[in-house]
Write a protein that holds these residues in place. Structure first.
Motif, PDB file in Angstrom:
ATOM      1  N   ILE A  13       0.653  -1.180   0.219  1.00 40.19           N
ATOM      2  CA  ILE A  13      -0.530   0.095   0.402  1.00 40.19           C
ATOM      3  C   ILE A  13       0.786   1.250  -0.410  1.00 40.19           C
ATOM      4  O   ILE A  13       1.874   1.478   0.058  1.00 40.19           O
ATOM      5  CB  ILE A  13      -0.953  -0.086   1.427  1.00 40.19           C
ATOM      6  CG1 ILE A  13      -2.227   0.794   0.918  1.00 40.19           C
ATOM      7  CG2 ILE A  13      -0.126   0.422   2.714  1.00 40.19           C
ATOM      8  CD1 ILE A  13      -3.266   0.768   1.974  1.00 40.19           C
ATOM      9  N   THR A  14       0.584   2.588  -0.553  1.00 37.33           N
ATOM     10  CA  THR A  14       1.104   4.077  -0.563  1.00 37.33           C
ATOM     11  C   THR A  14       0.638   4.559   0.683  1.00 37.33           C
ATOM     12  O   THR A  14      -0.765   4.587   0.604  1.00 37.33           O
ATOM     13  CB  THR A  14       1.022   4.096  -1.857  1.00 37.33           C
ATOM     14  OG1 THR A  14       1.462   3.814  -2.647  1.00 37.33           O
ATOM     15  CG2 THR A  14       1.626   5.622  -2.140  1.00 37.33           C
ATOM     16  N   VAL A  15       1.242   5.113   1.560  1.00 34.29           N
ATOM     17  CA  VAL A  15       1.002   6.062   2.386  1.00 34.29           C
ATOM     18  C   VAL A  15       1.509   7.081   2.416  1.00 34.29           C
ATOM     19  O   VAL A  15       2.825   6.905   1.861  1.00 34.29           O
ATOM     20  CB  VAL A  15       1.545   4.995   3.809  1.00 34.29           C
ATOM     21  CG1 VAL A  15       1.300   6.169   5.014  1.00 34.29           C
ATOM     22  CG2 VAL A  15       1.229   4.365   4.190  1.00 34.29           C
ATOM     23  N   GLU A 107       5.781  10.436   1.541  1.00 35.04           N
ATOM     24  CA  GLU A 107       5.153   9.582   0.440  1.00 35.04           C
ATOM     25  C   GLU A 107       6.484   8.384   0.737  1.00 35.04           C
ATOM     26  O   GLU A 107       7.345   8.332   0.292  1.00 35.04           O
ATOM     27  CB  GLU A 107       4.505   9.704  -0.192  1.00 35.04           C
ATOM     28  CG  GLU A 107       4.194   8.418  -1.155  1.00 35.04           C
ATOM     29  CD  GLU A 107       2.516   9.033  -2.405  1.00 35.04           C
ATOM     30  OE1 GLU A 107       1.495   8.902  -2.032  1.00 35.04           O
ATOM     31  OE2 GLU A 107       3.567   9.062  -3.387  1.00 35.04           O
ATOM     32  N   ARG A 109       6.131   3.350   0.052  1.00 37.58           N
ATOM     33  CA  ARG A 109       5.376   2.710  -0.108  1.00 37.58           C
ATOM     34  C   ARG A 109       5.868   1.186   1.096  1.00 37.58           C
ATOM     35  O   ARG A 109       7.557   1.152   1.162  1.00 37.58           O
ATOM     36  CB  ARG A 109       6.356   1.311  -1.997  1.00 37.58           C
ATOM     37  CG  ARG A 109       5.496   0.301  -2.015  1.00 37.58           C
ATOM     38  CD  ARG A 109       5.521  -0.007  -2.880  1.00 37.58           C
ATOM     39  NE  ARG A 109       5.533  -1.124  -3.458  1.00 37.58           N
ATOM     40  CZ  ARG A 109       5.628  -2.560  -4.793  1.00 37.58           C
ATOM     41  NH1 ARG A 109       7.214  -2.453  -4.519  1.00 37.58           N
ATOM     42  NH2 ARG A 109       5.191  -3.769  -4.583  1.00 37.58           N
ATOM     43  N   LYS A 145      -2.259   2.477   6.971  1.00 37.49           N
ATOM     44  CA  LYS A 145      -2.294   3.810   5.819  1.00 37.49           C
ATOM     45  C   LYS A 145      -3.084   5.046   6.727  1.00 37.49           C
ATOM     46  O   LYS A 145      -2.772   6.163   7.099  1.00 37.49           O
ATOM     47  CB  LYS A 145      -3.036   3.187   4.584  1.00 37.49           C
ATOM     48  CG  LYS A 145      -2.771   5.101   4.064  1.00 37.49           C
ATOM     49  CD  LYS A 145      -3.849   4.532   2.525  1.00 37.49           C
ATOM     50  CE  LYS A 145      -4.254   5.357   1.843  1.00 37.49           C
ATOM     51  NZ  LYS A 145      -2.982   6.800   1.227  1.00 37.49           N
ATOM     52  N   GLU A 149      -1.160   8.383   8.792  1.00 36.53           N
ATOM     53  CA  GLU A 149      -1.227   9.558   8.443  1.00 36.53           C
ATOM     54  C   GLU A 149      -1.529  10.584   9.401  1.00 36.53           C
ATOM     55  O   GLU A 149      -1.106  11.719   9.515  1.00 36.53           O
ATOM     56  CB  GLU A 149      -1.670   9.383   6.829  1.00 36.53           C
ATOM     57  CG  GLU A 149      -1.214   8.557   5.798  1.00 36.53           C
ATOM     58  CD  GLU A 149      -2.631   8.752   4.763  1.00 36.53           C
ATOM     59  OE1 GLU A 149      -1.900   8.027   4.289  1.00 36.53           O
ATOM     60  OE2 GLU A 149      -3.108   8.725   4.839  1.00 36.53           O
TER      61      GLU A 149
END
Length: 325
Positions: A13-15, A107, A109, A145, A149
């Motif tokens: 997932i991208t955070v 950002e 991954r 995620k 964030e």
């Protein structure tokens, strides 16, 4: 048993947070109750060479569970390898790796790798593990995620007076007690007696099938006399700490974790601290607090409500312990 029976899978997932910050949040296990929905409490025991043993208390299919894992941390490569020290059927062995890759300054991954084998290499058991790993990994990464964030945003807000308010709120209240740490702990641990001891508690149902691992369901009263039902998983570690996580929350909160921390000095004086971390449900602020309410108002309301109850509980714990000195 040949290597072909070892299943290897990957999820990612991208955070929207710096890779080093995401790594730190995963590496520091005290963050896990805020990061991962099932985790109630986690503690690490440092070993040698970047290795550690992690004790985890969490929910699984609605039940409170406890297990121990082994981890190897590599901060230079932003990697954490893990493995269950003892697995249970249908899992014969289970391990994996967290890999955090920078995608820029703000950002990253996150890759979550698993490798596992089923007991007796049974195909049906392997299929069961496949489903569990896939479901849990997707859930865990999604929660990571969202919460990473929020937490990173909250930390930036705390350091920058001009930054917008964060929905993450952490605070604590404390008191010094001229009494033994054991008596203070007993007061907090014996939640079954809270309806008799705490005026703001109207009803309690407590179950403790495993010593030190409690499910606490109770109704608490606000200043206005309204009743709120909450349920928490509590990890009770005599006579130092009771950590908890609410699994049934008031509608203004998305997350609520807390701890009662206790310590006794050489003179027999106990310091008792109540700590809370909350994520506010921004979407329901105006519905619950009125059309003119904002995040600042929600933070004040929650701080006042939780702090008032915590200070009242600490004051009565103080009275209880000092009467027994």
């Amino acid at each position: 048993m040949d290597d072909g029976k070892l299943r290897e899978v990957e999820h990612d997932i991208t955070v929207a947070a710096p890779a080093a910050e995401v790594y730190r949040l995963i590496a520091e296990v005290e963050n896990w109750p805020q990061l991962f929905p099932p985790t109630v409490h986690a503690e690490s025991e440092k070993l040698s060479g970047g290795e550690e043993r992690v004790r985890i208390w969490a929910t699984a299919n609605g039940e409170a569970k406890h297990w121990t894992s082994h981890r190897t941390l590599d901060p230079a490569s932003l990697r954490i390898e893990f493995g269950q020290e003892v697995s249970s059927d249908p899992v014969a062995t289970m391990g994996g790796t967290w890999i955090i890759e920078p995608l820029g300054e703000t950002e990253s991954r996150v890759r979550l790798l698993h490798h596992y084998r089923a007991v007796d290499d049974d195909p049906e058991k392997l299929a069961w593990i496949d489903r569990a790993v896939d479901t849990n990994s997707r859930s865990e990464l999604g929660a990571l995620k969202r919460n990473a964030e929020l937490l990173v945003s909250g930390e930036r807000t705390a350091d920058d007076s001009d930054a917008p308010l964060s929905p993450v709120l952490s605070f604590e209240d404390g008191v010094r007690i001229d009494g033994s740490v054991k008596d203070v702990y007993d007061f907090l641990n014996e939640a079954r007696s809270w309806t008799d001891r705490l005026p703001h508690v109207a009803r309690v149902r407590l179950t403790e099938t495993v010593p030190g691992l409690q499910v606490l369901n109770m109704d608490t009263l606000t200043k206005s006399g309204e009743s709120h039902t909450t349920e928490s998983i509590r990890v009770c570690l005599p006579h130092q700490r009771i950590a908890y996580k609410q699994t049934t929350l008031p509608p203004l909160m998305l997350l609520h974790t807390g701890q009662w921390r206790l310590s006794e000095d050489d003179s027999g004086v106990t310091t008792a601290v109540s700590q809370h971390t909350v994520v506010i449900n921004i979407e329901r602020i105006t519905e619950l607090l009125g059309p003119d309410a904002d995040l600042a108002r929600a933070r004040t309301v929650i701080r006042d409500a939780l702090g008032t109850n915590s200070r009242a509980t600490l004051a009565l714990a103080k009275q209880f312990a000092e009467a027994r000195r």
